[in-house]
Design a protein around this motif. Structure first.
Motif, mmCIF file in Angstrom:
data_model
loop_
_atom_site.group_PDB
_atom_site.id
_atom_site.type_symbol
_atom_site.label_atom_id
_atom_site.label_comp_id
_atom_site.label_asym_id
_atom_site.label_seq_id
_atom_site.Cartn_x
_atom_site.Cartn_y
_atom_site.Cartn_z
ATOM 1 N N TYR A 32 -17.389 28.717 27.105
ATOM 2 C CA TYR A 32 -18.237 29.181 25.995
ATOM 3 C C TYR A 32 -17.340 29.250 24.769
ATOM 4 C CZ TYR A 32 -19.427 33.567 23.358
ATOM 5 O OH TYR A 32 -19.628 34.542 22.416
ATOM 6 N N SER A 34 -18.586 36.432 27.101
ATOM 7 C CA SER A 34 -18.101 36.051 28.432
ATOM 8 C C SER A 34 -18.341 37.154 29.462
ATOM 9 C CB SER A 34 -16.616 35.698 28.371
ATOM 10 O OG SER A 34 -15.889 36.770 27.816
ATOM 11 N N SER A 76 -19.599 41.406 24.641
ATOM 12 C CA SER A 76 -18.717 40.244 24.580
ATOM 13 C C SER A 76 -19.359 39.148 25.417
ATOM 14 C CB SER A 76 -17.337 40.600 25.141
ATOM 15 O OG SER A 76 -16.505 39.460 25.117
HETATM 16 C C1 DP6 Z 1 -12.294 31.062 25.751
HETATM 17 O O1 DP6 Z 1 -16.446 36.308 25.231
HETATM 18 O O2 DP6 Z 1 -14.168 36.828 24.294
HETATM 19 O O3 DP6 Z 1 -12.743 32.884 27.190
HETATM 20 O O4 DP6 Z 1 -18.414 36.906 22.580
HETATM 21 O O5 DP6 Z 1 -16.833 37.057 20.665
HETATM 22 O O6 DP6 Z 1 -16.542 38.581 22.634
HETATM 23 P P1 DP6 Z 1 -16.999 37.228 22.133
HETATM 24 O O7 DP6 Z 1 -16.024 36.131 22.753
HETATM 25 P P2 DP6 Z 1 -15.421 36.032 24.195
HETATM 26 O O8 DP6 Z 1 -15.043 34.477 24.247
HETATM 27 C C2 DP6 Z 1 -14.509 33.955 25.409
HETATM 28 C C3 DP6 Z 1 -14.108 32.586 25.211
HETATM 29 C C4 DP6 Z 1 -13.354 31.945 26.361
HETATM 30 C C5 DP6 Z 1 -14.272 31.042 27.168
HETATM 31 C C6 DP6 Z 1 -15.218 31.707 28.118
HETATM 32 O O9 DP6 Z 1 -14.919 32.758 28.676
HETATM 33 O O10 DP6 Z 1 -16.283 31.096 28.357
#
Ligand code: DP6
Length: 362
Positions: free
Chosen positions: A34, A169, A167
């Motif tokens: 994501y 993820s 958040s």
């Molecule tokens: C690279 O869930 O930390 O881990 O929604 O802004 O809190 P926010 O972002 P976050 O983004 C995670 C990004 C990642 C990929 C993933 O876990 O899918």
């Protein structure tokens, strides 16, 4: 459209006995990432992750009838037993944003005490485990006060929805083994609003997969995930990325189903490197990988070439390398880590983790 706002979720404060609830919730590792969002925490593409086991947050929420009527949310926040203002104000804002979903929050004095199983600031993403643990505590409060979430599936869906608001993820951490977040025709019931469990079409080899987290650096990230997502809005590769993610999900799901380790590894590594390529191609550009991350990637590829063993890597939004491998070669990989990789970890630190059973209420 799913709407969780509910003015009826209030309590009779005069009869409220003080109480507490504790959840342990794990972190997760995304295989399809994501990266890029819109609206209120809505993903630009579907993602899928392994739910981990040993990297978790334990959150205790204590409550009593509200004393401090001056504040909308009466919160004391402790991290590892100590007051922590930075985390506290983030959680307070989050709870304020939830008062239409959980109106009883305004009627309580709340103390939240949170601790992680992994060392403080080991550079491990803690938002997934901490936000999912908090979301689970809030849903247990609702069930305790209002008895409106006694069905497991409804409870999990709401917990995942709330975790997502904290958040993105984090919404996938609610489920054992694997979680899928983001609407896709590939997974029935999938949604942009919450994650769904993904377990039935997963070959047994993946259900006991190992994830060794090699700590290349404990330093705090120079650019937060939040800011990173934001930069995707101007990234010229964004659209291509979102279609790539959908395609890779299709092939990954097939590989998961039939136990095709090679395809699994190729896609997983490509996703990790794509994530970091997007960061490097952002404006302004940034790099979270460290020299030792790259050295370890080269070592993993050379080891795989030499031994033909199915060991692959992934990365979060940070410099630490996740080594992914089936349980059958655990001993060999332990030796490989000790002999060839540990020297590139900060203070020799690495965390042996694996696919887990999801959160538990303590
Ligand atoms: C690279 O869930 O930390 O881990 O929604 O802004 O809190 P926010 O972002 P976050 O983004 C995670 C990004 C990642 C990929 C993933 O876990 O899918």
């Amino acid at each position: 459209m799913l709407d969780y706002t509910n003015p009826q979720l209030i309590i009779d404060s005069s009869r409220l006995e003080p109480g507490s609830v504790t959840w342990r919730s794990p972190s997760n590792l995304a295989l399809i990432k994501y990266w890029g969002k819109h609206g209120v925490q809505l993903p630009r593409n579907p993602s899928i992750s392994f739910t981990l086991n040993n990297a978790f947050t334990e959150t205790t929420l204590r409550y009593s009838a509200k004393q401090n009527m001056g504040k909308e949310i009466d919160l004391t926040f402790l991290f590892e037993g100590e007051p922590n203002e930075a985390f506290g104000s983030k959680v307070e804002k989050f709870l304020i944003s939830l008062v239409e979903i959980f109106p009883f929050l305004k009627q309580l004095s709340i103390t939240i005490d949170s601790r992680n199983s992994f060392p403080h600031s080991a550079g491990i993403a803690s938002s997934a485990s901490s936000m999912s643990a908090l979301a689970l505590c809030l849903c247990t409060l609702e069930e305790t006060f209002c008895a409106t979430l006694n069905e497991d599936a409804a409870f999990d869906q709401k917990a995942s929805y709330i975790a997502r608001l904290g958040s993105g993820s984090a919404c996938r951490s609610i489920f054992p083994t694997m979680g899928v977040w983001g609407e896709t025709l590939e997974v029935s019931g999938s949604s942009d609003l919450f994650a769904v469990p993904y377990i039935e079409k997963v070959d047994p080899v993946f259900k006991t997969f190992n994830d060794a987290i090699l700590i290349a650096s404990r330093d705090e990230k120079s650019v937060s995930s939040r800011a990173g997502h934001e930069l995707m809005n101007q990234n010229i590769y964004a659209d291509a990325r979102y279609s790539q993610a959908k395609q890779q999900l299709h092939y990954l799901l097939e590989a998961l189903k039939v136990g095709d380790l090679e395809t699994f590894g190729r896609i997983t590594e490509n996703e990790a490197l794509t994530l970091h390529a997007l960061m490097m191609a952002s404006n302004p550009s940034y790099i979270l990988l460290k020299p030792n991350t790259l050295t370890m990637i080269e070592k993993v590829r050379a080891y795989r070439q030499d031994t033909k063993q199915p060991v692959y890597f992934s990365l979060d939004a940070g410099p630490n390398l996740h080594l992914l491998y089936p349980d059958s070669i655990k001993e060999d990989i332990n030796n490989f880590i000790t002999n060839e990789l540990m020297q590139y970890c900060q203070n020799g630190e690495w965390i042996a983790d694996m696919v887990g059973e999801g959160p538990i209420q303590l």
